[in-house]
Design a protein around this motif. Sequence first.
Motif, mmCIF file in Angstrom:
data_model
loop_
_atom_site.group_PDB
_atom_site.id
_atom_site.type_symbol
_atom_site.label_atom_id
_atom_site.label_comp_id
_atom_site.label_asym_id
_atom_site.label_seq_id
_atom_site.Cartn_x
_atom_site.Cartn_y
_atom_site.Cartn_z
ATOM 1 N N TRP A 1 10.478 -3.243 14.256
ATOM 2 C CA TRP A 1 9.613 -4.316 13.753
ATOM 3 C C TRP A 1 8.256 -4.286 14.451
ATOM 4 O O TRP A 1 7.218 -4.421 13.814
ATOM 5 C CB TRP A 1 10.300 -5.668 13.982
ATOM 6 C CG TRP A 1 9.591 -6.837 13.380
ATOM 7 C CD1 TRP A 1 9.776 -7.357 12.139
ATOM 8 C CD2 TRP A 1 8.572 -7.634 14.011
ATOM 9 N NE1 TRP A 1 8.937 -8.433 11.951
ATOM 10 C CE2 TRP A 1 8.188 -8.619 13.075
ATOM 11 C CE3 TRP A 1 7.955 -7.604 15.252
ATOM 12 C CZ2 TRP A 1 7.214 -9.571 13.366
ATOM 13 C CZ3 TRP A 1 6.976 -8.549 15.549
ATOM 14 C CH2 TRP A 1 6.618 -9.517 14.610
ATOM 15 N N LEU B 1 4.603 -3.570 12.861
ATOM 16 C CA LEU B 1 3.507 -4.513 13.056
ATOM 17 C C LEU B 1 2.290 -3.808 13.655
ATOM 18 O O LEU B 1 1.151 -4.052 13.242
ATOM 19 C CB LEU B 1 3.956 -5.655 13.969
ATOM 20 C CG LEU B 1 2.918 -6.741 14.269
ATOM 21 C CD1 LEU B 1 2.542 -7.497 13.000
ATOM 22 C CD2 LEU B 1 3.448 -7.701 15.339
ATOM 23 N N LEU C 1 3.648 -3.673 8.392
ATOM 24 C CA LEU C 1 4.315 -4.962 8.202
ATOM 25 C C LEU C 1 3.346 -6.009 7.680
ATOM 26 O O LEU C 1 3.681 -6.789 6.774
ATOM 27 C CB LEU C 1 4.936 -5.421 9.521
ATOM 28 C CG LEU C 1 5.832 -6.660 9.431
ATOM 29 C CD1 LEU C 1 7.053 -6.367 8.576
ATOM 30 C CD2 LEU C 1 6.258 -7.114 10.824
ATOM 31 N N THR D 1 3.830 -7.779 4.105
ATOM 32 C CA THR D 1 4.032 -9.225 4.143
ATOM 33 C C THR D 1 2.956 -9.941 3.340
ATOM 34 O O THR D 1 3.252 -10.888 2.594
ATOM 35 C CB THR D 1 4.011 -9.723 5.600
ATOM 36 O OG1 THR D 1 5.049 -9.078 6.343
ATOM 37 C CG2 THR D 1 4.220 -11.224 5.656
ATOM 38 N N LEU E 1 7.595 -6.656 0.929
ATOM 39 C CA LEU E 1 8.760 -6.537 1.802
ATOM 40 C C LEU E 1 9.964 -5.977 1.055
ATOM 41 O O LEU E 1 10.770 -5.245 1.631
ATOM 42 C CB LEU E 1 9.079 -7.903 2.408
ATOM 43 C CG LEU E 1 8.029 -8.419 3.393
ATOM 44 C CD1 LEU E 1 8.329 -9.860 3.792
ATOM 45 C CD2 LEU E 1 7.965 -7.530 4.634
ATOM 46 N N ALA F 1 14.345 -4.586 9.838
ATOM 47 C CA ALA F 1 13.117 -5.285 10.241
ATOM 48 C C ALA F 1 12.516 -6.030 9.056
ATOM 49 O O ALA F 1 12.038 -7.169 9.197
ATOM 50 C CB ALA F 1 12.115 -4.283 10.816
ATOM 51 N N GLY F 2 12.530 -5.405 7.881
ATOM 52 C CA GLY F 2 12.049 -6.087 6.679
ATOM 53 C C GLY F 2 12.906 -7.286 6.317
ATOM 54 O O GLY F 2 12.394 -8.342 5.933
ATOM 55 N N THR G 1 12.179 -10.141 8.660
ATOM 56 C CA THR G 1 10.887 -10.749 8.338
ATOM 57 C C THR G 1 11.012 -11.708 7.164
ATOM 58 O O THR G 1 10.454 -12.809 7.189
ATOM 59 C CB THR G 1 9.854 -9.657 8.018
ATOM 60 O OG1 THR G 1 9.745 -8.761 9.127
ATOM 61 C CG2 THR G 1 8.491 -10.264 7.727
ATOM 62 N N ALA H 1 12.683 -14.872 8.352
ATOM 63 C CA ALA H 1 11.781 -15.708 9.145
ATOM 64 C C ALA H 1 10.781 -16.438 8.254
ATOM 65 O O ALA H 1 10.485 -17.627 8.474
ATOM 66 C CB ALA H 1 11.041 -14.839 10.167
ATOM 67 N N ILE H 2 10.273 -15.743 7.233
ATOM 68 C CA ILE H 2 9.336 -16.395 6.305
ATOM 69 C C ILE H 2 10.028 -17.536 5.564
ATOM 70 O O ILE H 2 9.459 -18.617 5.391
ATOM 71 C CB ILE H 2 8.778 -15.363 5.315
ATOM 72 C CG1 ILE H 2 7.849 -14.388 6.032
ATOM 73 C CG2 ILE H 2 8.032 -16.055 4.166
ATOM 74 C CD1 ILE H 2 7.389 -13.234 5.164
#
Length: 262
Positions: free
Chosen positions: A53, A57, A62, A66, A212, A230-231, A234, A237-238
């Motif tokens: 991740w 980034l 990322l 995103t 994503l 990792a995607g 993410t 989390a969003i």
Amino acid sequence: MALGFGWVGRWVGTVLLRSVAVAALLLVWEAAPRLGLVDRTFLPPFSEVARAWWELLGDGQLGEHTRASLVRSFGGFGIAVGVAIPLGLLIGWYRPVADLLGPLLEVFRNTAALALLPVFTLLLGIGETSKVSIIVYACLWPVLLNTISAVRNADPTLVKLARSMDLSTPRLFQKVILPASVPAIFTGIRLAGAVSILVLVAAEMIGAKAGLGYLINASQFNFAIPQMYAGIVTISAIGVAFNQVLVTVERRLGSWRVPASP
């Protein structure tokens, strides 16, 4: 001052309590592959996912994916909310409109958005229009149906009282219907927020070059498993952050709706 510190202490305690389950999940995720309980080829330790991740980034991938997903998701979500709330108020209040549109609502509300994804792709192509449109369609129904239900279930005593005071229809909506409908409408909005992200991921797996969903699909295809997770992390989390924003807005509107105690 003591009262202020007490509030801070309670807030910190609540945050820590809510973090226990997440920390336990991450601990199990880290330990299970290392102990051989699962194949680390298919479920790498969380530390490897976190490293992937950070690398995504750092090289800008990322952020690019995103950003593309957020524009599509929030765009479709915003359009759906802007259409569904006025339409729901109209259908919930005016019986002739409900009788006219009722059969169509029953047909489309029971048709899953993902089942129509190939139709949207054929009609609108594989570009941005089809992706935003399928999000609009998926988000429309939770908000619309909850708004209709909220209007129909408004306290009839309050409505009769407002009518006895000769309130016009706009004032009746402003003073009675809308305040009473806020909780149910926001339940639909929060559901639509979750749906906007879930449907977007599926849409981005078909014909997208960024997003994503595309990142997850491409990583799985190239067997870059840590990047795939990792995607996924993410997106989760969003979703959590977006829901918290909606909860905060709902509380603000709720405090406006309910008068403060003397």
